[in-house]
Design an enzyme around this catalytic site. Structure first.
Site, short mmCIF file in Angstrom:
data_model
loop_
_atom_site.label_atom_id
_atom_site.label_comp_id
_atom_site.label_asym_id
_atom_site.label_seq_id
_atom_site.Cartn_x
_atom_site.Cartn_y
_atom_site.Cartn_z
CE1 TYR A 95 -4.49 -0.93 -0.19
CE2 TYR A 95 -3.40 -2.94 0.49
CZ TYR A 95 -4.50 -2.29 -0.04
OH TYR A 95 -5.58 -3.01 -0.45
CD GLU A 138 -7.11 -5.82 0.27
OE1 GLU A 138 -5.90 -5.71 0.50
OE2 GLU A 138 -7.73 -5.08 -0.54
CB SER A 208 -14.11 -18.77 -13.08
OG SER A 208 -14.15 -17.39 -13.34
C1 LIG Z 1 -12.14 -13.03 -12.05
C2 LIG Z 1 -11.51 -13.59 -13.30
C3 LIG Z 1 -11.85 -14.87 -13.70
C4 LIG Z 1 -11.31 -15.39 -14.88
N1 LIG Z 1 -11.66 -16.65 -15.26
C5 LIG Z 1 -11.16 -17.18 -16.39
C6 LIG Z 1 -11.53 -18.49 -16.83
O1 LIG Z 1 -12.30 -19.17 -16.18
N2 LIG Z 1 -10.99 -18.95 -17.98
C7 LIG Z 1 -10.12 -18.20 -18.74
O2 LIG Z 1 -9.66 -18.70 -19.78
N3 LIG Z 1 -9.78 -16.95 -18.35
C8 LIG Z 1 -10.26 -16.44 -17.20
N4 LIG Z 1 -9.88 -15.18 -16.80
C9 LIG Z 1 -8.89 -14.44 -17.62
C10 LIG Z 1 -7.48 -14.82 -17.19
O3 LIG Z 1 -7.20 -14.32 -15.91
C11 LIG Z 1 -6.41 -14.25 -18.13
O4 LIG Z 1 -6.60 -12.87 -18.26
C12 LIG Z 1 -6.44 -14.91 -19.49
O5 LIG Z 1 -6.14 -16.30 -19.38
C13 LIG Z 1 -5.41 -14.26 -20.43
O6 LIG Z 1 -4.17 -14.31 -19.82
P1 LIG Z 1 -2.86 -14.55 -20.66
O7 LIG Z 1 -1.71 -14.40 -19.76
O8 LIG Z 1 -2.96 -15.79 -21.47
O9 LIG Z 1 -2.92 -13.38 -21.70
P2 LIG Z 1 -2.22 -11.95 -21.56
O10 LIG Z 1 -0.76 -12.11 -21.74
O11 LIG Z 1 -2.70 -11.30 -20.35
O12 LIG Z 1 -2.82 -11.26 -22.85
C14 LIG Z 1 -4.23 -11.19 -23.06
C15 LIG Z 1 -4.48 -10.72 -24.48
O13 LIG Z 1 -3.98 -9.41 -24.61
C16 LIG Z 1 -3.03 -9.36 -25.64
N5 LIG Z 1 -1.90 -8.53 -25.17
C17 LIG Z 1 -1.03 -8.79 -24.18
N6 LIG Z 1 -0.13 -7.79 -24.05
C18 LIG Z 1 -0.46 -6.90 -24.99
C19 LIG Z 1 0.08 -5.66 -25.36
N7 LIG Z 1 1.13 -5.15 -24.74
N8 LIG Z 1 -0.53 -4.99 -26.38
C20 LIG Z 1 -1.61 -5.49 -27.01
N9 LIG Z 1 -2.16 -6.67 -26.69
C21 LIG Z 1 -1.59 -7.36 -25.70
C22 LIG Z 1 -2.56 -10.78 -25.87
O14 LIG Z 1 -2.19 -10.98 -27.21
C23 LIG Z 1 -3.78 -11.58 -25.50
O15 LIG Z 1 -4.61 -11.79 -26.62
C24 LIG Z 1 -10.41 -14.63 -15.64
C25 LIG Z 1 -10.05 -13.35 -15.21
C26 LIG Z 1 -10.59 -12.84 -14.06
C27 LIG Z 1 -10.22 -11.45 -13.63
C1 HEM Z 2 -6.46 2.46 -1.79
C2 HEM Z 2 -5.78 1.70 -2.60
C3 HEM Z 2 -6.32 0.90 -3.75
C4 HEM Z 2 -7.45 1.04 -4.50
C5 HEM Z 2 -8.55 2.10 -4.37
C6 HEM Z 2 -7.46 -0.01 -5.48
C7 HEM Z 2 -8.44 -0.21 -6.43
C8 HEM Z 2 -8.48 -1.25 -7.32
C9 HEM Z 2 -9.53 -1.47 -8.28
C10 HEM Z 2 -10.75 -0.60 -8.47
C11 HEM Z 2 -9.22 -2.61 -8.96
C12 HEM Z 2 -10.05 -3.26 -10.06
C13 HEM Z 2 -10.97 -4.24 -9.41
C14 HEM Z 2 -11.79 -4.97 -10.45
O1 HEM Z 2 -12.68 -4.38 -10.98
O2 HEM Z 2 -11.53 -6.11 -10.73
C15 HEM Z 2 -7.99 -3.10 -8.43
C16 HEM Z 2 -7.36 -4.23 -8.90
C17 HEM Z 2 -6.05 -4.51 -8.61
N1 HEM Z 2 -5.29 -3.91 -7.64
FE1 HEM Z 2 -5.81 -2.39 -6.44
N2 HEM Z 2 -6.32 -0.76 -5.32
C18 HEM Z 2 -5.60 -0.24 -4.29
C19 HEM Z 2 -4.40 -0.71 -3.81
C20 HEM Z 2 -3.64 -1.68 -4.44
C21 HEM Z 2 -2.30 -2.06 -4.05
C22 HEM Z 2 -1.55 -1.52 -2.85
C23 HEM Z 2 -1.89 -3.00 -4.94
C24 HEM Z 2 -0.54 -3.68 -5.02
C25 HEM Z 2 0.55 -3.03 -5.33
C26 HEM Z 2 -2.98 -3.24 -5.87
C27 HEM Z 2 -2.96 -4.14 -6.89
C28 HEM Z 2 -4.05 -4.47 -7.68
C29 HEM Z 2 -4.01 -5.49 -8.72
C30 HEM Z 2 -2.80 -6.36 -9.09
C31 HEM Z 2 -5.27 -5.53 -9.30
C32 HEM Z 2 -5.72 -6.39 -10.47
C33 HEM Z 2 -5.18 -5.73 -11.70
C34 HEM Z 2 -5.50 -6.40 -13.01
O3 HEM Z 2 -6.47 -7.16 -13.11
O4 HEM Z 2 -4.75 -6.14 -13.94
N3 HEM Z 2 -4.01 -2.41 -5.54
N4 HEM Z 2 -7.55 -2.28 -7.44
#
Ligand SMILES: Cc1cc2nc3c(=O)[nH]c(=O)nc-3n(C[C@H](O)[C@H](O)[C@H](O)COP(=O)(O)OP(=O)(O)OC[C@H]3O[C@@H](n4cnc5c(N)ncnc54)[C@H](O)[C@@H]3O)c2cc1C
Ligand code: HEM
Length: 396
Positions: A95, A138, A208
């Site tokens: 944080y 948390e 998921s």
């Molecule tokens: C709550 C939650 C539940 C999920 N559940 C599932 C699930 O059940 N099954 C599932 O398959 N996924 C699920 N996901 C999605 C999963 O977490 C990943 O985001 C997904 O598998 C893609 O990750 P990756 O590392 O393969 O792709 P990433 O490397 O994250 O890339 C994703 C896409 O973005 C593109 N990309 C990456 N970097 C760049 C860049 N710099 N510029 C342009 N494009 C870019 C890639 O080509 C790719 O097509 C879930 C996500 C969340 C948040």
């Molecule tokens: C007051 C402080 C913070 C606020 C208000 C905040 C808010 C949020 C929000 C709104 C999301 C998106 C949630 C969603 O829709 O899924 C998120 C995701 C996230 N947060 Fe925070 N956050 C805080 C602090 C932090 C800190 C301290 C960290 C760690 C360095 C962090 C790391 C992340 C990461 C890794 C995700 C998921 C990002 C992704 O999916 O790419 N956050 N947070």
């Protein structure tokens, strides 16, 4: 401690955040990810590029500034953040890094004339107040997960017991604890966190849980994303017997106990949480269920076989409708319809009284369409729930 004067200053910055909030958070991420390599693995780079993560944070900061007099008004947003943080193992020591980068971004984006010392001090106090709330919430979830039967804290080693191809692009991984112990229960709809090292870089992703809780194993089902770092690694490099590091389940998109008919609508890999919800509802209740799934075509359609079986076994209360966007290639089963999702089709398939609980998930435009269609049918917003496979976004 936030003083009344500081609270007023924070509220006065709301209009600035409304217009410049995203520029601020984009700058914030550039500073943080550039200068603090220790937090880089926590964030998904694709979400930065797409802008969804900066937007989600900007939205949270804005909501917070608007509601600073009534923090409870943040309601579901706070729980959404806490759950996402828990599944990625965000810890109290992270944080201060976010706080320092946010204040620096406020100073650099708004400029010294607007971001005076008084403004910075007010935001420092406000950030600390919000951070304390999130850290406390948390900690409570981490403690509960560690204390629950089969629960744990931090990462835990799981073995891939089975790897199953579900379609041309979705593969399931059945995961059991390396030490063979029980696994903590979860609510259908929740997800786990995965921590991996790919190409020498640590990465974290959420998946998921796609089967109902059984106390002994978890199943995740992963779609291969083109160029996706983790999904292609899982598909191509991870096999049966390999070990993965998991963070315990979290998530607030969960099946509520209810006697109302249940409507589950999914597009593509969005099917995963709805499968766990369906399996649980069939086992634990007598609810009527309508399951509608949209897939591009038969080749990418996953879980068709098990859904056919369940529809036969529960013919009195489960209706499954599958829609393919494309007629070819032909598959083993005929879809209920071919083409894009259509409102009249859904209207005919969903329980006529419209007094049901709906859960839906899929690509963003698909979800926007389902949300609008359910709204037009008169389904109250609190009974039409959805989540994103990434940072939450606005849906229309
Ligand atoms: C709550 C939650 C539940 C999920 N559940 C599932 C699930 O059940 N099954 C599932 O398959 N996924 C699920 N996901 C999605 C999963 O977490 C990943 O985001 C997904 O598998 C893609 O990750 P990756 O590392 O393969 O792709 P990433 O490397 O994250 O890339 C994703 C896409 O973005 C593109 N990309 C990456 N970097 C760049 C860049 N710099 N510029 C342009 N494009 C870019 C890639 O080509 C790719 O097509 C879930 C996500 C969340 C948040
Ligand atoms: C007051 C402080 C913070 C606020 C208000 C905040 C808010 C949020 C929000 C709104 C999301 C998106 C949630 C969603 O829709 O899924 C998120 C995701 C996230 N947060 Fe925070 N956050 C805080 C602090 C932090 C800190 C301290 C960290 C760690 C360095 C962090 C790391 C992340 C990461 C890794 C995700 C998921 C990002 C992704 O999916 O790419 N956050 N947070």
């Amino acid at each position: 401690m936030l003083t009344d004067a500081q609270r007023d200053i924070v509220k006065a910055t709301v209009p600035l955040l409304e217009t410049g909030g995203e520029a601020l958070t984009t700058h914030f991420y550039r500073v943080m990810l550039g200068e603090y390599p220790q937090v880089r693995p926590l964030f998904n780079q694709a979400h930065q590029t797409a802008g969804t993560q900066p937007r989600a944070l900007a939205n949270a900061v804005l909501m917070y500034a608007r509601h600073i007099d009534r923090l409870e008004a943040l309601g579901p947003l706070a729980s959404q953040i806490v759950n996402k943080h828990v599944a990625l193992q965000i810890l109290p020591e992270h944080y201060p890094i976010v706080g320092a980068c946010l204040l620096r971004a406020i100073r650099e984006v708004l400029g010294a004339e607007v971001a005076t010392d008084a403004v910075i001090d007010a935001w420092a106090a406000a950030y600390q107040q919000l951070a304390d709330i999130l850290i406390g919430a948390e900690a409570a979830v981490y403690d509960a997960l560690a204390a629950a039967p089969g629960g744990w804290r931090g990462g835990r080693a799981f073995t891939v017991a089975r790897k199953v191809r579900e379609s041309s692009e979705i593969t399931s991984f059945h995961l059991v604890r390396v030490d063979g112990g029980p696994v903590v229960d979860f609510k259908p709809g929740q997800y786990i966190g995965l921590k991996l090292v790919v190409g020498g870089q640590e990465v974290r992703r959420n998946y998921s849980l796609s089967a109902a809780p059984n106390g002994a194993s978890y199943r995740i089902s992963v779609k291969r994303e083109p160029e996706g770092v983790v999904s292609t690694h899982l598909h191509d490099q991870v096999g049966e017997g390999d070990v993965l590091e998991l963070f315990p389940p979290a998530g607030d998109f969960t099946l509520d106990a209810s006697l109302r008919p249940l409507v589950l609508i999914s597009g593509g890999v969005g099917i995963t949480p709805t499968l766990a919800m369906l399996e649980s509802a069939l086992a634990d209740s007598q609810r009527e269920v309508v399951f509608v799934h949209y897939a591009r075509n038969a080749e990418v359609h996953a879980f068709g076989g098990v859904l056919d079986d369940w529809a036969r076994q529960h013919a009195d209360r489960l209706r499954v409708h599958t829609v393919y966007e494309q007629p070819a290639p032909a598959g083993p089963r005929a879809p209920a319809a071919i083409g894009r999702p259509a409102a009249d089709q859904l209207a005919a398939w969903l329980p006529p009284g419209r007094d049901f609980d709906a859960y839906f998930l899929g690509p963003k435009p698909f979800m926007a369409f389902i949300k609008r269609t359910l709204q037009d049918m008169g389904v109250p917003p609190e009974r039409a729930r959805y989540e994103f496979f990434g940072p939450a976004e606005q849906l229309g």
